[in-house]
Enzyme design. Structure first.
Site, PDB file in Angstrom:
ATOM      1  N   GLY A 175       0.817  -1.201   0.000  1.00 55.93           N
ATOM      2  CA  GLY A 175       0.000   0.000   0.000  1.00 55.93           C
ATOM      3  C   GLY A 175       0.850   1.249   0.000  1.00 55.93           C
ATOM      4  O   GLY A 175       2.087   1.194  -0.024  1.00 55.93           O
ATOM      5  N   GLU A 176       0.174   2.396   0.045  1.00 51.33           N
ATOM      6  CA  GLU A 176       0.861   3.678  -0.037  1.00 51.33           C
ATOM      7  C   GLU A 176       0.142   4.705   0.814  1.00 51.33           C
ATOM      8  O   GLU A 176      -1.088   4.758   0.840  1.00 51.33           O
ATOM      9  CB  GLU A 176       0.909   4.145  -1.497  1.00 51.33           C
ATOM     10  N   GLY A 177       0.921   5.520   1.523  1.00 52.25           N
ATOM     11  CA  GLY A 177       0.379   6.621   2.307  1.00 52.25           C
ATOM     12  C   GLY A 177       0.969   7.931   1.843  1.00 52.25           C
ATOM     13  O   GLY A 177       1.652   7.992   0.814  1.00 52.25           O
ATOM     14  N   MET A 217       3.324   9.625   3.221  1.00 51.21           N
ATOM     15  CA  MET A 217       4.757   9.718   3.476  1.00 51.21           C
ATOM     16  C   MET A 217       5.554   8.565   2.901  1.00 51.21           C
ATOM     17  O   MET A 217       6.731   8.720   2.592  1.00 51.21           O
ATOM     18  CB  MET A 217       5.017   9.765   4.990  1.00 51.21           C
ATOM     19  N   ALA A 218       4.935   7.412   2.759  1.00 55.23           N
ATOM     20  CA  ALA A 218       5.718   6.216   2.459  1.00 55.23           C
ATOM     21  C   ALA A 218       4.939   5.213   1.622  1.00 55.23           C
ATOM     22  O   ALA A 218       3.713   5.271   1.512  1.00 55.23           O
ATOM     23  CB  ALA A 218       6.173   5.569   3.768  1.00 55.23           C
ATOM     24  N   VAL A 273       4.608   0.984   1.272  1.00 53.47           N
ATOM     25  CA  VAL A 273       4.848  -0.179   2.123  1.00 53.47           C
ATOM     26  C   VAL A 273       4.904  -1.451   1.278  1.00 53.47           C
ATOM     27  O   VAL A 273       4.047  -1.671   0.410  1.00 53.47           O
ATOM     28  CB  VAL A 273       3.756  -0.317   3.205  1.00 53.47           C
ATOM     29  N   LYS A 284       8.614  -0.091   5.125  1.00 54.21           N
ATOM     30  CA  LYS A 284       8.053   1.205   4.752  1.00 54.21           C
ATOM     31  C   LYS A 284       9.155   2.053   4.117  1.00 54.21           C
ATOM     32  O   LYS A 284      10.173   2.351   4.745  1.00 54.21           O
ATOM     33  CB  LYS A 284       7.493   1.905   5.989  1.00 54.21           C
ATOM     34  N   ASP A 309      -2.407  10.689  15.986  1.00 52.31           N
ATOM     35  CA  ASP A 309      -3.089  10.350  14.734  1.00 52.31           C
ATOM     36  C   ASP A 309      -3.896   9.060  14.894  1.00 52.31           C
ATOM     37  O   ASP A 309      -3.859   8.182  14.038  1.00 52.31           O
ATOM     38  CB  ASP A 309      -2.075  10.215  13.596  1.00 52.31           C
TER      39      ASP A 309
END
Length: 476
Positions: free
Chosen positions: A159-161, A163-164, A166, A181, A275
């Protein structure tokens, strides 16, 4: 190498390069001012495998053939690229030698950036760096691409956020799967984000709790940073809520009790998460909870309070840039409890500004208006957790545990010293199936001539039915 035309003309040419389409105009103009032109005859080699990466080439005309080692079949894979394609960028990003030969199959003209200019552009323009991040992540877990970081073998992208990115990987030394990550390239040259990434690793590494994700190590490779963590199985709470819309009181209590345990521990260690939200809560098949993503966590005495995290879960003091402590996490827990029980956060609006204003100024809705079977203990927790005045917000973990503790409201059976009581919990059972099983149990004790009493409990909106049977074996 030869001179090229005006910047506007080069910019028009660069718009035809696939990877550069849609990047910010300022970045495109900077690239246009920085590129140089080179020509290669048919059969001439642009890039030699094993050489140090010095240039990123963008094909302007002609075709090239890329000879990629096939690590699986032990052969070479040939790929033909033409106008608009790009080669050599991965070696510049990773600071590793070129991994493939690139040969002009026709007379070919290219635009190129040398390594010095390339790194300057990465640092100067986030949109360009972002495109480069996407390129690297696409090349990861590919045959002939980037398949290893440190000693870890990359298996697939998870996956992807913001900031990073994974990845799932395998640790051959300890023979286990891990999650890795990767900090995005647009952030890897930003000192603030580098510090934040390192801080997250240090924070998680010092936290040792069964409901908090474990971090193993941090690697600095491929011109960025990687955090190696335990591989978590299960779904995040956000996905669970999308699937089920809302949860039962039993499920909500089960999850929140574990979240509370993790946050109480973190707060006692001097760390505020900042968060807490459903996407950072992972639940496995055994209903065990782990909190992830301490990326904006800070010591409790840190007085800075930037507006970060999901706007639906932000405490008023964060929005108002006031000092923040663990009570901000408790506020987020209250929002999450409301969301889990009703299918929606308490404050929703079309604009970010409106959502933030509601957190600061609007009284939270009464949960009983959305779900009337919520018990007083849970309703009280939500009310006190969503208190806007920090000084009035609940922060006694003993009291929080008491309010969140699962309550058995089933019929009470009076048990004497001569009675035997046993429970049967049926998961994933319909009323029809449960009735058949309970009927069979009743027939068994009746045929044995045993005096008995049966009580049935089904928690609303769950897949669990509990049958309580009390029998007196001496009364036959």
């Amino acid at each position: 190498m030869s001179a090229i035309g005006e910047t506007s003309e080069v910019g028009f040419i660069l718009n035809g390069i696939d990877i550069l389409q849609g990047i910010e105009s300022e970045a495109l103009r900077d690239i246009a001012r920085s590129v140089e032109l080179a020509s290669f005859n048919s059969g001439e080699k642009l890039i030699a495998r094993g050489q140090k990466g010095e240039r990123m080439y963008m094909i302007f005309s002609g075709e090239v053939e890329v000879l990629i080692p096939d690590v699986i079949r032990g052969a070479e894979k040939k790929v033909t690229l033409s106008k608009g394609a790009i080669v050599g960028e991965i070696s510049l990003l990773t600071k590793k030698p070129y991994s493939a030969d690139v040969i002009a199959s026709t007379d070919t003209s290219v635009l190129y950036l040398n390594s010095k200019v390339f790194y300057r552009l990465i640092k100067s323009h986030k949109s360009f760096a972002s495109r480069m991040s996407n390129l690297v992540s696409e090349r990861m877990v590919q045959n002939g691409g980037i398949n290893q970081v440190g000693n870890y073998q990359l298996l697939k992208r998870l996956g992807e956020g913001s900031m990073a990115i994974v990845f799932q990987a395998y640790d051959p030394v300890l023979e286990r799967d891990v999650a890795i990550k990767m900090l995005k390239y647009e952030l890897s040259h930003d000192q603030d984000f580098l510090s934040r990434f390192a801080r997250e690793a240090k924070i998680i590494a010092r936290l040792n709790h069964p409901n908090i994700v474990n971090v193993h190590e941090v690697l600095n490779e491929l011109s960025t940073s990687f955090m190696v963590m335990e591989r978590l199985a299960g779904m995040d709470l956000s996905a669970v809520l999308k699937q089920k819309h809302r949860l039962s009181l039993v499920q909500t209590r089960r999850i929140l009790t574990q979240v509370a345990a993790a946050l109480e521990y973190a707060h006692n260690e001097g760390i505020v998460h900042r968060d807490v939200k459903p996407s950072n809560i992972i639940i496995n098949q055994f209903n065990h909870v782990k909190i992830t993503d301490f990326g904006i966590a800070k010591p409790a005495n840190d007085k800075t309070a930037n507006i970060e995290g999901s706007p639906y879960y932000l405490a008023p003091e964060i929005i108002q840039s006031l000092p923040v402590d663990g009570r901000a996490d408790i506020y987020a827990m209250g929002v999450m409890a409301f969301h889990m029980l009703t299918g929606s956060p308490p404050f929703r609006a079309q604009s970010l500004d409106k959502i933030l204003d509601m957190h600061v100024n609007q009284r939270p809705p009464d949960i009983h208006n959305y779900r009337d079977n919520v018990d007083q203990e849970m309703a009280l927790f939500i009310q006190q957790a969503l208190e806007k005045d920090v000084s009035k917000r609940i922060n006694d973990w003993k009291e929080i545990r008491k309010l969140l503790k699962p309550i058995n409201r089933s019929k009470t059976i009076q048990v004497t010293e001569d009675d035997v009581v046993f429970l049967t919990r049926l998961k994933g059972s319909s009323y029809k199936n449960a009735a058949e099983i309970i009927s069979a149990l009743k027939d068994t004790v009746t045929s044995a001539g045993v005096e008995h009493e049966i009580s049935i409990q089904r928690e609303e909106a769950t897949e669990e039915t509990m049958t309580i049977i009390a029998v007196n074996p001496d009364k036959v």
